[in-house]
Scaffold this motif. Sequence first.
Motif, PDB file in Angstrom:
ATOM      1  N   ASP A 151      -4.609  45.446 -34.488  1.00  0.00           N
ATOM      2  CA  ASP A 151      -4.366  45.326 -33.085  1.00  0.00           C
ATOM      3  C   ASP A 151      -2.818  45.700 -33.316  1.00  0.00           C
ATOM      4  OD1 ASP A 151      -4.393  44.771 -30.369  1.00  0.00           O
ATOM      5  OD2 ASP A 151      -2.825  43.330 -30.919  1.00  0.00           O
ATOM      6  N   ILE A 152      -2.084  46.761 -32.409  1.00  0.00           N
ATOM      7  CA  ILE A 152      -0.625  46.691 -32.484  1.00  0.00           C
ATOM      8  C   ILE A 152      -0.107  46.357 -31.235  1.00  0.00           C
ATOM      9  CG2 ILE A 152      -1.224  48.889 -33.883  1.00  0.00           C
ATOM     10  CD1 ILE A 152      -0.393  50.317 -30.982  1.00  0.00           C
ATOM     11  N   GLU A 153       1.200  45.896 -31.297  1.00  0.00           N
ATOM     12  CA  GLU A 153       2.084  45.457 -30.063  1.00  0.00           C
ATOM     13  C   GLU A 153       3.013  46.712 -30.034  1.00  0.00           C
ATOM     14  OE1 GLU A 153       0.751  43.320 -27.963  1.00  0.00           O
ATOM     15  OE2 GLU A 153      -0.443  42.574 -29.484  1.00  0.00           O
ATOM     16  N   THR A 200       7.879  52.474 -28.140  1.00  0.00           N
ATOM     17  CA  THR A 200       8.016  52.239 -29.637  1.00  0.00           C
ATOM     18  C   THR A 200       7.053  51.107 -29.992  1.00  0.00           C
ATOM     19  OG1 THR A 200       9.766  50.590 -29.395  1.00  0.00           O
ATOM     20  CG2 THR A 200      10.341  53.006 -29.808  1.00  0.00           C
ATOM     21  N   LEU A 201       6.627  51.265 -31.281  1.00  0.00           N
ATOM     22  CA  LEU A 201       5.844  50.303 -32.179  1.00  0.00           C
ATOM     23  C   LEU A 201       6.567  48.886 -32.324  1.00  0.00           C
ATOM     24  CD1 LEU A 201       2.874  49.831 -33.174  1.00  0.00           C
ATOM     25  CD2 LEU A 201       4.079  50.835 -35.478  1.00  0.00           C
ATOM     26  N   LEU A 202       6.143  47.854 -32.120  1.00  0.00           N
ATOM     27  CA  LEU A 202       6.547  46.668 -32.220  1.00  0.00           C
ATOM     28  C   LEU A 202       6.119  45.820 -33.415  1.00  0.00           C
ATOM     29  CD1 LEU A 202       7.271  45.049 -28.791  1.00  0.00           C
ATOM     30  CD2 LEU A 202       8.890  46.362 -30.185  1.00  0.00           C
ATOM     31  N   SER A 203       4.608  45.777 -33.415  1.00  0.00           N
ATOM     32  CA  SER A 203       3.875  45.383 -34.651  1.00  0.00           C
ATOM     33  C   SER A 203       2.804  45.899 -35.004  1.00  0.00           C
ATOM     34  CB  SER A 203       4.043  43.890 -34.599  1.00  0.00           C
ATOM     35  OG  SER A 203       3.111  43.431 -33.361  1.00  0.00           O
ATOM     36  N   ILE A 204       2.038  45.497 -36.161  1.00  0.00           N
ATOM     37  CA  ILE A 204       0.699  45.875 -36.456  1.00  0.00           C
ATOM     38  C   ILE A 204      -0.078  44.655 -37.027  1.00  0.00           C
ATOM     39  CG2 ILE A 204      -0.804  47.219 -37.710  1.00  0.00           C
ATOM     40  CD1 ILE A 204       1.040  49.528 -37.766  1.00  0.00           C
ATOM     41  N   GLY A 205      -0.790  44.096 -36.523  1.00  0.00           N
ATOM     42  CA  GLY A 205      -1.551  42.849 -37.008  1.00  0.00           C
ATOM     43  C   GLY A 205      -2.807  43.276 -37.583  1.00  0.00           C
ATOM     44  N   THR A 221      -6.240  41.160 -39.350  1.00  0.00           N
ATOM     45  CA  THR A 221      -6.897  40.023 -39.932  1.00  0.00           C
ATOM     46  C   THR A 221      -8.318  40.406 -40.515  1.00  0.00           C
ATOM     47  OG1 THR A 221      -8.377  39.657 -37.948  1.00  0.00           O
ATOM     48  CG2 THR A 221      -6.195  38.491 -38.137  1.00  0.00           C
ATOM     49  N   ALA A 222      -8.527  39.802 -41.729  1.00  0.00           N
ATOM     50  CA  ALA A 222      -9.826  40.387 -42.506  1.00  0.00           C
ATOM     51  C   ALA A 222     -10.301  39.016 -43.159  1.00  0.00           C
ATOM     52  CB  ALA A 222      -9.496  41.295 -43.734  1.00  0.00           C
ATOM     53  N   ALA A 223     -11.440  38.916 -43.930  1.00  0.00           N
ATOM     54  CA  ALA A 223     -11.989  37.668 -44.319  1.00  0.00           C
ATOM     55  C   ALA A 223     -11.067  36.884 -45.411  1.00  0.00           C
ATOM     56  CB  ALA A 223     -13.273  38.101 -45.312  1.00  0.00           C
ATOM     57  N   ASP A 224     -10.212  37.852 -46.189  1.00  0.00           N
ATOM     58  CA  ASP A 224      -9.428  37.250 -46.993  1.00  0.00           C
ATOM     59  C   ASP A 224      -7.955  37.435 -46.839  1.00  0.00           C
ATOM     60  OD1 ASP A 224      -9.420  39.989 -47.376  1.00  0.00           O
ATOM     61  OD2 ASP A 224      -9.532  39.889 -49.442  1.00  0.00           O
ATOM     62  N   GLN A 225      -7.610  37.677 -45.629  1.00  0.00           N
ATOM     63  CA  GLN A 225      -6.056  37.986 -45.263  1.00  0.00           C
ATOM     64  C   GLN A 225      -5.706  37.990 -43.891  1.00  0.00           C
ATOM     65  OE1 GLN A 225      -7.218  42.321 -46.840  1.00  0.00           O
ATOM     66  NE2 GLN A 225      -4.957  41.835 -47.045  1.00  0.00           N
ATOM     67  N   ARG A 226      -4.554  37.861 -43.544  1.00  0.00           N
ATOM     68  CA  ARG A 226      -4.031  37.710 -42.009  1.00  0.00           C
ATOM     69  C   ARG A 226      -2.595  37.915 -42.184  1.00  0.00           C
ATOM     70  NH1 ARG A 226      -3.030  33.550 -38.143  1.00  0.00           N
ATOM     71  NH2 ARG A 226      -4.463  34.087 -36.233  1.00  0.00           N
ATOM     72  N   ILE A 227      -2.162  39.246 -41.526  1.00  0.00           N
ATOM     73  CA  ILE A 227      -0.951  39.425 -41.714  1.00  0.00           C
ATOM     74  C   ILE A 227      -0.545  40.603 -40.520  1.00  0.00           C
ATOM     75  CG2 ILE A 227      -1.289  41.500 -43.009  1.00  0.00           C
ATOM     76  CD1 ILE A 227       1.207  41.141 -44.757  1.00  0.00           C
ATOM     77  N   ALA A 228       0.979  40.416 -40.334  1.00  0.00           N
ATOM     78  CA  ALA A 228       1.630  41.070 -38.936  1.00  0.00           C
ATOM     79  C   ALA A 228       2.693  41.783 -39.875  1.00  0.00           C
ATOM     80  CB  ALA A 228       1.852  40.173 -38.054  1.00  0.00           C
ATOM     81  N   PHE A 229       2.630  43.174 -39.412  1.00  0.00           N
ATOM     82  CA  PHE A 229       4.063  43.822 -39.742  1.00  0.00           C
ATOM     83  C   PHE A 229       5.003  44.149 -38.598  1.00  0.00           C
ATOM     84  CE2 PHE A 229       0.552  44.945 -42.939  1.00  0.00           C
ATOM     85  CZ  PHE A 229       1.228  45.421 -44.057  1.00  0.00           C
ATOM     86  N   VAL A 230       6.190  43.528 -38.552  1.00  0.00           N
ATOM     87  CA  VAL A 230       6.823  43.414 -37.345  1.00  0.00           C
ATOM     88  C   VAL A 230       8.275  44.193 -37.562  1.00  0.00           C
ATOM     89  CG1 VAL A 230       7.799  41.857 -35.679  1.00  0.00           C
ATOM     90  CG2 VAL A 230       5.800  41.040 -36.790  1.00  0.00           C
ATOM     91  N   VAL A 231       8.634  44.751 -36.566  1.00  0.00           N
ATOM     92  CA  VAL A 231       9.794  45.385 -36.352  1.00  0.00           C
ATOM     93  C   VAL A 231      10.872  44.446 -35.878  1.00  0.00           C
ATOM     94  CG1 VAL A 231      11.307  47.214 -35.352  1.00  0.00           C
ATOM     95  CG2 VAL A 231       9.100  47.938 -36.033  1.00  0.00           C
ATOM     96  N   GLU A 277      10.657  51.315 -37.042  1.00  0.00           N
ATOM     97  CA  GLU A 277       9.435  51.703 -37.164  1.00  0.00           C
ATOM     98  C   GLU A 277       8.879  52.498 -38.408  1.00  0.00           C
ATOM     99  OE1 GLU A 277       7.525  53.121 -33.283  1.00  0.00           O
ATOM    100  OE2 GLU A 277       9.909  53.767 -33.132  1.00  0.00           O
ATOM    101  N   LYS A 278       9.923  53.544 -38.855  1.00  0.00           N
ATOM    102  CA  LYS A 278       9.594  54.388 -40.013  1.00  0.00           C
ATOM    103  C   LYS A 278       9.232  53.608 -41.180  1.00  0.00           C
ATOM    104  CE  LYS A 278      10.757  58.582 -42.116  1.00  0.00           C
ATOM    105  NZ  LYS A 278      11.771  59.651 -42.309  1.00  0.00           N
ATOM    106  N   SER A 279      10.180  52.469 -41.598  1.00  0.00           N
ATOM    107  CA  SER A 279      10.056  51.570 -42.527  1.00  0.00           C
ATOM    108  C   SER A 279       8.843  50.763 -42.651  1.00  0.00           C
ATOM    109  CB  SER A 279      10.998  50.579 -42.740  1.00  0.00           C
ATOM    110  OG  SER A 279      12.404  51.170 -43.031  1.00  0.00           O
ATOM    111  N   LEU A 280       8.191  50.104 -41.061  1.00  0.00           N
ATOM    112  CA  LEU A 280       6.914  49.632 -41.015  1.00  0.00           C
ATOM    113  C   LEU A 280       5.855  50.381 -41.396  1.00  0.00           C
ATOM    114  CD1 LEU A 280       6.136  47.219 -38.043  1.00  0.00           C
ATOM    115  CD2 LEU A 280       4.620  48.936 -38.729  1.00  0.00           C
TER     116      LEU A 280
END
Length: 780
Positions: free
Chosen positions: A155-157, A164-169, A171-181, A197-200
């Motif tokens: 899911d993105i925000e 512009t892109l703020l984050s990409i979230g 979730t999986a069986a073994d991980q939970r992470i958000a990439f945030v600008v 955004e480019k770095s993200l």
Amino acid sequence: MFVERQGYIVSRHTREVGGKIEMSIFIKTPEGTVKVLPDRQLSVFFTDAPLDSLPNNLNGVQCSQSQYRSFNNNLVALVQSASLTLHQQMINVVKQNGYSVFEEDIKAHNRYLMERNIRGAVRFIGVPDSANQTFSQARVIAGDWQPNWKVWSLDIETSVSTNTLLSIGITAADQRIAFVVTDQEYTSPLVQCFTDEKSLLLAFIRYVRKHSPDIFIGWNLIGFDLQFIDQRCHTLGIRPSFGVNGENWNIRSSDNQGKYFASIPGRVALDGITLLKVGGYQFESYSLNNVSKEILDDGKLLHGAERWQEIERLHKEDLDAFVAYNLQDCDLVMRIFEKLKLIELQQTRVDLTGIPFEQTGGSVAAFENLYLPRLHAAGWVAPAWTEEDFVASPGGFVMSSIPGLHKNVLVFDFKSLYPSIIRTFYIDPLARVTATHRKQDSDQSSANLVAGFLGAHFDRQNAILPGLITELAQAREKAKQEHNDILSYAIKIIMNSFYGVLGSNVCRFYHAELASSITMRGHELLARTQAWMEERDAKVIYGDTDSLFVTLNDTQADPQEQGKELCQQINLCLSKWCQDYAQLDSHLELEFERIYERFFMPTIRGQEEGSKKRYAGKSNGELIFKGLEAARTDWTPLARQFQRTLFEKIFSDENPINFIQETISKLRLGEYDDQLIYSKQLSRPLASYTKHKPPHVRAAAMIDQKRAEQGLPLEYNKGRKRVYYVYQRSGVVPYESEKNLIDLDYEHYIEKQIEPIADSILPFFKTSMASLLSQQISLL
């Protein structure tokens, strides 16, 4: 050196590389996902052009006489090309010379798999590269290995104000992470922070490649999340290398339907909304918040039309809450998929039909995957696409109803009516064609022909579909016995899709005689069944497609036992009639489905004639509505609940007049304001409504005009989005928050929402809404 592996197909692709076809099949194996390049990579079509009229010395093209016949009963030539360019050039040459081409649009990878009866699980041998990532010179056959999928809920925000892109979230069986600008100092094991955004996006691409998920899932995943990521990658000059081994994905949209499709080498993108509809689930709203509340009793942390403003505020001021919101959406999607087994449903459809894993629709593709190999085995090729005018077949049989309040209404259904008709009467594309040839040959006997409708006949010796449906029906019965509900349902939707495919001009096998021979036979069977029932002292009060609603004159006997007995008698009548008609074994089966202890069939509004496809009933304590306001999402919550309570009272032999009057009084006092919100989905982009602009369109236009004035992206310009609105005394107003629930036009709601529902039943109580309203006015 050849190596053997087993696995499951994730994706398949065909492209031209260096003037040659590259057909690649990405297969998940126990060791990881690999790229498999089958040997003999050729693109194929057939033609009725004489062999001597085709080029015989063109490098990369091979033409030969086949033993297959076209539906015109002529032998056809086989044209094989080593490149997609040559394939298209040969098609153009044949057409320019006035000849037909057959099966020219079947992609090389689909033909390769289809002709080998490969669905999902495979075994293959091939020569691996040094990294064991690509296997060339491969041969692939069907297998039985079942994968354990690595699924990521994504899911993105985004920032609505800056696009512009703020984050990409994730979730999986073994991980939970958000990439945030963010430019804030922020430390959390759940978050990776980036200044732009480019770095993200570059980091996210690396993360995907490192952990290699098989399936992305989400809510409006392709049309919003992946499409937005793709757009930002192109804007920022980033190669969207989200596929296995860093291959690019391809996100594309249909030209006129506003739908998006994702092709990701070695991965699959599955949208939750689409799969819910495939699974037959129905919701008032398919928003994630609404579905998760109904399925999980949980919901989004933020919702509502203006939540984007709060999202942007949280992103600036409270990153903990922002990340929690992003990941909660991922969690909800994952939990819905797991609870409803949506991935298992999609894989079952792949296992049954061989459609690509990412293809959530595809009734025509599923039909062709099952039918074409059998057609080829019989020595025929599929017909050419024609410009023949589309002739819609008659719809399902719908009888005029007998309106009123009834007791003990028995409902009888034909089990899988259209598949059973196909199976019993040998309705089949090839059988129709060979019957035509047989009739033209006076030396041939017509004893094997079964008459259809519109002049059609079907040759029982050459029918393919009846055998295919028999196999599926037997598999479904076995699935039912083993309580495999997903397999049973998947088989059901495949069998039921056959009629729609044969009646659609997007299918190469379409012919008016096929679909009409199904639906018109259905009409005949329901009419005959009605006559047989009425000969046995039963009265049919309504019939629709495959169902009959019946009352019995003998009100003293047990209706349950009467229903079972009547059902048995009708099935005997069906068997005898099929034998008398054409010595056919009947696969038609009438089932006694239920009893409505109380039942209401309304009249057409403003008329005395009984309505169709609209009724209410009570069966085993359950209220059931069909086509009435309580079952329609474009009526207000007040109207739907009003109708439910109204029929609870009527079916309990209560006089509803006091309840109706009380509802009107409370409505005028403002006690139901929060239940007066209309909700309707736009069926197309807002700008396409030019002549007639219904209320929800006007409300959407007001919202987009306001957003345009604020410099914000439009919300309804792409259509296919639900609009909420209310009626104030000044007219239609968009509903965005409780501040819109002022100065409501209560008389509008009484006239348009309460009165039509009440007037459908008040004649049975010797009154009307006009009379009740005039009484209230006189009391005032």
